[in-house]
Design a protein around this motif. Sequence first.
Motif, PDB file in Angstrom:
ATOM      1  N   GLN A 205       0.821  -1.210   0.000  1.00 13.46           N
ATOM      2  CA  GLN A 205       0.000   0.000   0.000  1.00 13.46           C
ATOM      3  C   GLN A 205       0.855   1.259   0.000  1.00 13.46           C
ATOM      4  OE1 GLN A 205      -3.716   0.572   0.145  1.00 13.46           O
ATOM      5  NE2 GLN A 205      -3.231  -1.257  -1.040  1.00 13.46           N
ATOM      6  N   GLU A 206       1.939   1.238   0.750  1.00 11.90           N
ATOM      7  CA  GLU A 206       2.828   2.402   0.774  1.00 11.90           C
ATOM      8  C   GLU A 206       3.395   2.690  -0.611  1.00 11.90           C
ATOM      9  OE1 GLU A 206       5.700   1.462   3.745  1.00 11.90           O
ATOM     10  OE2 GLU A 206       4.418   2.117   5.420  1.00 11.90           O
ATOM     11  N   THR A 207       3.750   1.639  -1.338  1.00  9.50           N
ATOM     12  CA  THR A 207       4.283   1.821  -2.685  1.00  9.50           C
ATOM     13  C   THR A 207       3.257   2.472  -3.590  1.00  9.50           C
ATOM     14  OG1 THR A 207       5.711  -0.118  -2.448  1.00  9.50           O
ATOM     15  CG2 THR A 207       5.238   0.613  -4.686  1.00  9.50           C
ATOM     16  N   LEU A 208       2.012   2.008  -3.529  1.00 13.57           N
ATOM     17  CA  LEU A 208       0.961   2.549  -4.391  1.00 13.57           C
ATOM     18  C   LEU A 208       0.568   3.959  -3.972  1.00 13.57           C
ATOM     19  CD1 LEU A 208      -1.233  -0.671  -4.597  1.00 13.57           C
ATOM     20  CD2 LEU A 208       0.312   0.201  -6.354  1.00 13.57           C
ATOM     21  N   VAL A 209       0.500   4.195  -2.674  1.00 13.45           N
ATOM     22  CA  VAL A 209       0.100   5.513  -2.176  1.00 13.45           C
ATOM     23  C   VAL A 209       1.199   6.544  -2.440  1.00 13.45           C
ATOM     24  CG1 VAL A 209      -0.437   6.826  -0.086  1.00 13.45           C
ATOM     25  CG2 VAL A 209      -1.489   4.583  -0.458  1.00 13.45           C
ATOM     26  N   ASP A 210       2.452   6.143  -2.276  1.00  9.13           N
ATOM     27  CA  ASP A 210       3.557   7.072  -2.532  1.00  9.13           C
ATOM     28  C   ASP A 210       3.618   7.497  -3.994  1.00  9.13           C
ATOM     29  OD1 ASP A 210       4.252   6.987   0.111  1.00  9.13           O
ATOM     30  OD2 ASP A 210       5.967   5.642  -0.157  1.00  9.13           O
TER      31      ASP A 210
ATOM     32  N   GLN B 180      -3.612   6.573  -5.352  1.00 10.20           N
ATOM     33  CA  GLN B 180      -4.779   6.104  -4.627  1.00 10.20           C
ATOM     34  C   GLN B 180      -4.712   6.485  -3.157  1.00 10.20           C
ATOM     35  OE1 GLN B 180      -4.074   1.695  -5.168  1.00 10.20           O
ATOM     36  NE2 GLN B 180      -4.493   1.651  -2.975  1.00 10.20           N
ATOM     37  N   VAL B 181      -5.878   6.376  -2.514  1.00 13.38           N
ATOM     38  CA  VAL B 181      -6.003   6.510  -1.071  1.00 13.38           C
ATOM     39  C   VAL B 181      -5.659   5.166  -0.444  1.00 13.38           C
ATOM     40  CG1 VAL B 181      -7.707   6.819   0.777  1.00 13.38           C
ATOM     41  CG2 VAL B 181      -7.761   8.296  -1.239  1.00 13.38           C
ATOM     42  N   PRO B 182      -5.014   5.133   0.723  1.00 11.34           N
ATOM     43  CA  PRO B 182      -4.732   3.843   1.360  1.00 11.34           C
ATOM     44  C   PRO B 182      -6.006   3.032   1.614  1.00 11.34           C
ATOM     45  CG  PRO B 182      -3.486   5.591   2.440  1.00 11.34           C
ATOM     46  CD  PRO B 182      -4.436   6.261   1.496  1.00 11.34           C
ATOM     47  N   ASN B 183      -5.947   1.738   1.325  1.00  9.95           N
ATOM     48  CA  ASN B 183      -7.067   0.852   1.636  1.00  9.95           C
ATOM     49  C   ASN B 183      -7.207   0.620   3.128  1.00  9.95           C
ATOM     50  OD1 ASN B 183      -8.004   0.367  -0.946  1.00  9.95           O
ATOM     51  ND2 ASN B 183      -6.820  -1.505  -1.236  1.00  9.95           N
ATOM     52  N   LEU B 184      -6.088   0.650   3.842  1.00 10.94           N
ATOM     53  CA  LEU B 184      -6.093   0.390   5.279  1.00 10.94           C
ATOM     54  C   LEU B 184      -6.523   1.648   6.025  1.00 10.94           C
ATOM     55  CD1 LEU B 184      -2.713  -1.551   5.490  1.00 10.94           C
ATOM     56  CD2 LEU B 184      -5.025  -2.491   5.245  1.00 10.94           C
ATOM     57  N   ILE B 185      -7.541   1.515   6.872  1.00 11.06           N
ATOM     58  CA  ILE B 185      -8.128   2.681   7.529  1.00 11.06           C
ATOM     59  C   ILE B 185      -7.123   3.388   8.418  1.00 11.06           C
ATOM     60  CG2 ILE B 185      -9.917   3.424   9.134  1.00 11.06           C
ATOM     61  CD1 ILE B 185     -11.667   1.129   8.054  1.00 11.06           C
ATOM     62  N   ASP B 186      -6.383   2.643   9.229  1.00 11.45           N
ATOM     63  CA  ASP B 186      -5.429   3.298  10.126  1.00 11.45           C
ATOM     64  C   ASP B 186      -4.322   3.991   9.343  1.00 11.45           C
ATOM     65  OD1 ASP B 186      -4.178   0.970   9.263  1.00 11.45           O
ATOM     66  OD2 ASP B 186      -3.604   0.278  11.257  1.00 11.45           O
ATOM     67  N   MET B 187      -3.881   3.380   8.266  1.00 14.41           N
ATOM     68  CA  MET B 187      -2.856   3.980   7.424  1.00 14.41           C
ATOM     69  C   MET B 187      -3.391   5.241   6.736  1.00 14.41           C
ATOM     70  SD  MET B 187      -0.812   2.092   4.323  1.00 14.41           S
ATOM     71  CE  MET B 187       0.309   3.001   3.248  1.00 14.41           C
ATOM     72  N   ALA B 188      -4.655   5.210   6.315  1.00 10.56           N
ATOM     73  CA  ALA B 188      -5.253   6.362   5.643  1.00 10.56           C
ATOM     74  C   ALA B 188      -5.336   7.563   6.583  1.00 10.56           C
ATOM     75  CB  ALA B 188      -6.642   6.002   5.118  1.00 10.56           C
TER      76      ALA B 188
ATOM     77  N   GLU C 285      -8.084  15.018   4.120  1.00 15.97           N
ATOM     78  CA  GLU C 285      -9.159  14.483   4.961  1.00 15.97           C
ATOM     79  C   GLU C 285     -10.479  14.418   4.201  1.00 15.97           C
ATOM     80  OE1 GLU C 285     -10.723  12.720   8.328  1.00 15.97           O
ATOM     81  OE2 GLU C 285      -8.628  13.229   7.926  1.00 15.97           O
ATOM     82  N   GLU C 286     -10.668  15.306   3.221  1.00 16.87           N
ATOM     83  CA  GLU C 286     -11.910  15.286   2.453  1.00 16.87           C
ATOM     84  C   GLU C 286     -12.058  13.981   1.684  1.00 16.87           C
ATOM     85  OE1 GLU C 286     -15.561  16.221   0.729  1.00 16.87           O
ATOM     86  OE2 GLU C 286     -14.543  16.861   2.560  1.00 16.87           O
ATOM     87  N   PHE C 287     -10.970  13.435   1.159  1.00 19.26           N
ATOM     88  CA  PHE C 287     -11.031  12.122   0.516  1.00 19.26           C
ATOM     89  C   PHE C 287     -11.597  11.084   1.486  1.00 19.26           C
ATOM     90  CE2 PHE C 287      -7.374  13.252  -2.544  1.00 19.26           C
ATOM     91  CZ  PHE C 287      -8.226  13.405  -3.622  1.00 19.26           C
ATOM     92  N   LEU C 288     -11.109  11.100   2.719  1.00 21.46           N
ATOM     93  CA  LEU C 288     -11.557  10.113   3.702  1.00 21.46           C
ATOM     94  C   LEU C 288     -13.004  10.362   4.115  1.00 21.46           C
ATOM     95  CD1 LEU C 288      -8.423   9.660   5.996  1.00 21.46           C
ATOM     96  CD2 LEU C 288      -8.848   8.911   3.645  1.00 21.46           C
ATOM     97  N   ASN C 289     -13.402  11.630   4.233  1.00 22.87           N
ATOM     98  CA  ASN C 289     -14.795  11.930   4.556  1.00 22.87           C
ATOM     99  C   ASN C 289     -15.742  11.319   3.534  1.00 22.87           C
ATOM    100  OD1 ASN C 289     -14.150  13.441   6.834  1.00 22.87           O
ATOM    101  ND2 ASN C 289     -14.116  15.385   5.729  1.00 22.87           N
ATOM    102  N   ILE C 290     -15.335  11.371   2.270  1.00 31.48           N
ATOM    103  CA  ILE C 290     -16.179  10.820   1.211  1.00 31.48           C
ATOM    104  C   ILE C 290     -16.281   9.303   1.351  1.00 31.48           C
ATOM    105  CG2 ILE C 290     -16.331  10.450  -1.282  1.00 31.48           C
ATOM    106  CD1 ILE C 290     -14.987  13.229  -1.597  1.00 31.48           C
ATOM    107  N   VAL C 291     -15.154   8.638   1.606  1.00 33.59           N
ATOM    108  CA  VAL C 291     -15.162   7.172   1.685  1.00 33.59           C
ATOM    109  C   VAL C 291     -15.998   6.690   2.861  1.00 33.59           C
ATOM    110  CG1 VAL C 291     -13.746   5.105   1.902  1.00 33.59           C
ATOM    111  CG2 VAL C 291     -12.902   7.030   0.578  1.00 33.59           C
TER     112      VAL C 291
END
Length: 448
Positions: free
Chosen positions: A346-351, A355-363, A378-384
């Motif tokens: 996930q770090e590789t893809l997010v870096d 994309q937004v991290p799939n893992l909630i704590d990581m996001a 944070e707005e990305f996460l609010n939407i998800v």
Amino acid sequence: MRKIRTAAAMAAVAGVAALTLTACGSGGGSGDADTIQFMFRGGPDEKAAYEAAIERYTEDTGIKVEMIVTDADQYATKLQAAVSGGKVPDVFYIEQANLQSYVHSGVLMDITDLIEESDVDLDNIWPFGVDSYRFDGELQGTPDGRLYGLPKDVGPFAFGYNKTMLEEAGIPLPSPEDGYTWDEFVDVTEQLTVDKDGDGALDQWGTGLNVMWNLQALVWSNGGDWTNADRTEVTVDTPEFAEALQYFADLTNVYGVTPSASDAATLDTYQRWMAGEIGFFPVGPWDVSVYNDLDFEYDLIPWPVGSTGEPATWVGSLGIGVSATTGNPEAAVELVTYLSTDREAQETLVDANIQVPNLIDMAKEWAAEPDAEPANREEFLNIVRETGRPMPAAFTYGAAWYDELWTNIQPVLDGTQTAEDYLAEVQPRMQELLDESNLRAEQAAAAG
């Protein structure tokens, strides 16, 4: 359910039966017990990120991965050719809207048991992402359905603004939590729509939206929707829906805050946003790697809100599934879980800013980074987690009913037909197509 054309129904049965026979007739994959195939789509950034992630997967497991990558516009055709030829890759991207047909035709493997036996913590993956690939035989997206994939990503469709433009115009920046009402948005965009060089022609606009991708947020925040809850009745012919569509058209025809048709023909609104000529424009996580290099500062806010006072937008997802004919199901499922849930992957893809991290704590950690770009991640996460909804046709058996809305919508956008009149005309056609879609789903379930 309404009566539909018999010929269409018979064609649907025949098509499903043919796909089922093809899908179940032979195996796919690499044919090598130590190698599995992974088919996906993406540009150079995504390919490079997956190459790095899969290299670590091979080092950890000893399983080699043969990557088959296509451009986004070629993927569906090439995957369908693989399905028709009985050579389905072991692991491949799946779109939400295709999941039901692939389940019924025996293309996708039910991975529920293998996931439950693994150490994957599904509670730490965005529920929308996981549930998008659950199917109980009748409804998709329900938390009690069987699992036919894991999310490659979740794609919150946020609203962006040119912070530099607003600051130069002396306009107070919008609240990152509340955004604007429809009236407030018109007021701000009118102030931004100007002739900057004094030649008598506008060269800066408040916004420039696309009806097919941006109407959803306006309709939902105004209390409208495309269907009822069980996706059996088309509900576009309501006052709430009509008001939202009329507002969208009026941004051009009444308020004049979008580029004209001739302006858009010269340079489309995406290009004008990139050039710093538009104040407000959509932003998805897939845009960030490009937008972070723009010559102006941008940030995110909620979409303008209608009568409900509650922001809304859509959130999409791509999934990663396993072929029902794979010769190495354990390794295939392990690759799916690795790409979807492994922290390093996930770090590789997010870096790579794709994309937004799939893992909630990581996001949560990602959104709180002090040097985040855009700053309001944070707005990305609010939407998800709160304000995002699946696209109207994401969980139906085909999208023809949904696509019908856009077929003859141009007179509304041009201001020569009211939204109310158009929606009254198109609703029966959409309903007929949705009925056919639901019947095909029933027939596919019976054939499978």
